[in-house]
Enzyme design. Structure first.
Site, PDB file in Angstrom:
ATOM      1  N   ILE A 145       0.816  -1.221   0.000  1.00  0.00           N
ATOM      2  CA  ILE A 145       0.000   0.000   0.000  1.00  0.00           C
ATOM      3  C   ILE A 145       0.846   1.267   0.000  1.00  0.00           C
ATOM      4  O   ILE A 145       0.309   2.372  -0.023  1.00  0.00           O
ATOM      5  CB  ILE A 145      -0.960   0.030   1.205  1.00  0.00           C
ATOM      6  N   GLY A 148       8.256   3.981   0.680  1.00  0.00           N
ATOM      7  CA  GLY A 148       8.978   5.170   1.107  1.00  0.00           C
ATOM      8  C   GLY A 148      10.464   4.986   0.913  1.00  0.00           C
ATOM      9  O   GLY A 148      10.926   3.974   0.373  1.00  0.00           O
ATOM     10  N   MET A 171      12.759   4.450   3.125  1.00  0.00           N
ATOM     11  CA  MET A 171      13.336   3.417   3.980  1.00  0.00           C
ATOM     12  C   MET A 171      12.641   2.081   3.867  1.00  0.00           C
ATOM     13  O   MET A 171      13.279   1.040   3.960  1.00  0.00           O
ATOM     14  CB  MET A 171      13.275   3.862   5.447  1.00  0.00           C
ATOM     15  N   VAL A 191       5.481  -0.566   2.738  1.00  0.00           N
ATOM     16  CA  VAL A 191       4.408  -0.800   3.699  1.00  0.00           C
ATOM     17  C   VAL A 191       3.342  -1.700   3.077  1.00  0.00           C
ATOM     18  O   VAL A 191       2.918  -1.489   1.936  1.00  0.00           O
ATOM     19  CB  VAL A 191       3.770   0.525   4.152  1.00  0.00           C
ATOM     20  N   LYS A 251       5.644  -2.337   8.020  1.00  0.00           N
ATOM     21  CA  LYS A 251       6.678  -1.613   7.268  1.00  0.00           C
ATOM     22  C   LYS A 251       7.936  -2.463   7.256  1.00  0.00           C
ATOM     23  O   LYS A 251       8.514  -2.762   8.301  1.00  0.00           O
ATOM     24  CB  LYS A 251       6.947  -0.247   7.894  1.00  0.00           C
ATOM     25  N   ASP A 274      11.647  15.384  14.483  1.00  0.00           N
ATOM     26  CA  ASP A 274      11.408  15.481  13.037  1.00  0.00           C
ATOM     27  C   ASP A 274       9.931  15.780  12.754  1.00  0.00           C
ATOM     28  O   ASP A 274       9.293  15.123  11.926  1.00  0.00           O
ATOM     29  CB  ASP A 274      11.836  14.199  12.329  1.00  0.00           C
TER      30      ASP A 274
END
Length: 463
Positions: free
Chosen positions: A12, A15, A17, A20, A35, A130
């Site tokens: 879905i 990214g 890293m 997912v 993830k 962050d």
């Protein structure tokens, strides 16, 4: 199948890293988001540490406004993965790209919920470090109710840690996203919850105006602007922004952490009056589903404003801290050393002045080691200072623009004190290390005595 109980159904999101997946937890029948670390990052210690950090940071933080991380696996026979609650909706970054500036009350309501999440995180001893629109998720609840979730604690700092430990990397790279980082983060100073308050203020500023408070494309100019430029007041950019809310945001964005709200709960109280002026409804997504943990590609930096570009400083952001220890090749019983430091140079200040401090000599059996031979105070400092511009260029051209990076090199020098080569410790044949090697070759390290050769250890640190 992962962890013998998570059956992957469909991908879905992807990214930088991780990938997912929507998955079923077989022992409970619950639908979750998993993830999984990207294949090319498996075996990279810093990436494993970031996954582990996210699980560790959120383990003791349970709150409706914080994404729940339920499980973490890092076994030798399968890729590392995190198990989280599955969320449907969109990130604040996506919303801002679609809609631009938000109604004032809606923006305040979103920031209010994130501030409530920070209260819980900070009370649990976790600093996010962050906060940005990509990490603020707006849940599609199917109703008009607003539900915000704070995501991605992968670079969080636990308050009992020092900054070097919390960093999670050997190089000490910048932690955070520069456009939203507090000045003390940019300067690599220790941070507390007030850094998160600054970052949330930057997000609220963007929600109201459609632009970041510090909107500079060039990274060097951006660093200077974050530390020195004062954003225009919200009420001066939008007529419908109450002066009171403008003052709240202005306080969150103070350069001096002591001038900001000292605690997140005080920011919650300050935002409360501005959340009810109009309905703050949750955004409804046209797409199917989006998992909260999927990081999105950051929006491109907007061109710098003319006024900021005109005043941007171009001085080098490299602050060298040189740990110099003689490992002489000609029969010394033990070695002494020198430490060279630079005084707080930033892109907006005068070039750093190097100062030299002799380190205590290593003890030997029966007494103290003889004084280090080969160099006199001041000569090494002068020789290294002459190469600062070239060394900083290596970081820039290699894409290593992190202000807090630090790297250790072994410099081998000839009997005449000329550098024959520079090797990163531990050895890393990267573009950066090769450039540093070229920049330092041929450098004369002061005035050693005749027929002396050896090694100098150098720590380059950018602040």
């Amino acid at each position: 199948m992962l962890g013998q109980k998570y059956q992957l159904r469909q991908r879905i999101g992807v990214g930088g890293m991780g990938t997912v997946y929507e998955a079923e937890q077989l022992d409970t029948g619950r639908t979750v988001a998993v993830k999984v670390l990207q294949q090319h990052l498996i075996g990279v210690p810093a990436m494993h540490a970031r996954f582990r950090r996210e699980a560790q940071a959120t383990a003791g933080v349970r709150h409706p406004n914080i994404v729940e991380v339920m499980d973490f696996h890092d076994a030798p026979d399968e890729p590392p993965f995190l198990v989280m609650e599955l969320l449907r909706g969109q990130t604040l970054n996506t919303l801002l790209k679609k809609e631009g500036p938000l109604p004032v009350a809606r923006a305040a309501a979103i920031a209010h919920q994130v501030a409530i999440a920070l209260v819980t995180a900070h009370q649990a001893g976790v600093i996010h470090r962050d906060i940005k629109p990509d990490n603020i998720f707006l849940v599609d609840t199917g109703t008009e109710a607003l539900q915000v979730k704070l995501l991605d604690f992968g670079v969080a700092r636990l308050m009992h840690e020092d900054d070097a430990t919390a960093l999670g990397t050997a190089n000490g790279a910048w932690v955070g996203t520069p456009s939203y980082m507090a000045p003390e983060q940019i300067r690599c100073r220790p941070v507390d919850g007030r850094a998160d308050i600054y970052s949330l203020g930057a997000c609220l500023y963007q929600m109201v105006t459609g632009q970041r408070p510090i909107d500079v494309a060039d990274n060097v100019a951006l660093v200077s602007a974050v530390m020195h430029d004062v954003p225009a007041p919200l009420s001066g950019l939008r007529m419908d922004v109450p002066d009171g809310l403008s003052q709240v945001v202005e306080r969150t964005l103070q350069k001096d952490a002591a001038a900001r709200f000292p605690e997140a709960h005080e920011l919650v109280q300050a935002l409360e009056p501005w959340t009810h002026a109009a309905p703050a409804t949750a955004p409804r997504t046209a797409a199917a589903s989006t998992a909260a943990p999927v990081p999105e590609a950051p929006a491109p930096e907007a061109p710098a404003a003319k006024a900021r570009a005109a005043t941007a400083h171009e001085r080098s952001p490299l602050q060298p801290i040189l740990l110099v220890g003689s490992a002489l090749a000609v029969g010394l019983a033990a070695t002494g050393g020198l430490i060279l430091t630079a005084s707080g140079m930033t892109p907006a200040e005068e070039p750093a002045v190097l100062r030299v401090i002799e380190l205590p000599r290593a003890p030997v059996e029966g007494g103290v080691a003889p004084a280090a031979q080969g160099y006199s105070e001041g000569w090494i400092a002068e020789s290294i200072e002459a190469r600062v511009a070239a060394l900083d260029g290596c970081y820039t051209h290699s894409g290593e623009d992190a202000a807090c990076r630090q790297d250790t090199y072994a410099l081998v020098y000839s009997p005449k004190g000329v550098v024959l080569g520079a090797r990163m410790r531990p050895h890393q044949p990267t573009a950066l290390s090769q450039c540093i090697d070229r920049a330092l070759r041929g450098l004369t390290l002061g005035k050693p005595r005749p027929a002396m050769a050896g090694t100098v250890t150098v720590l380059l640190r950018r602040e």
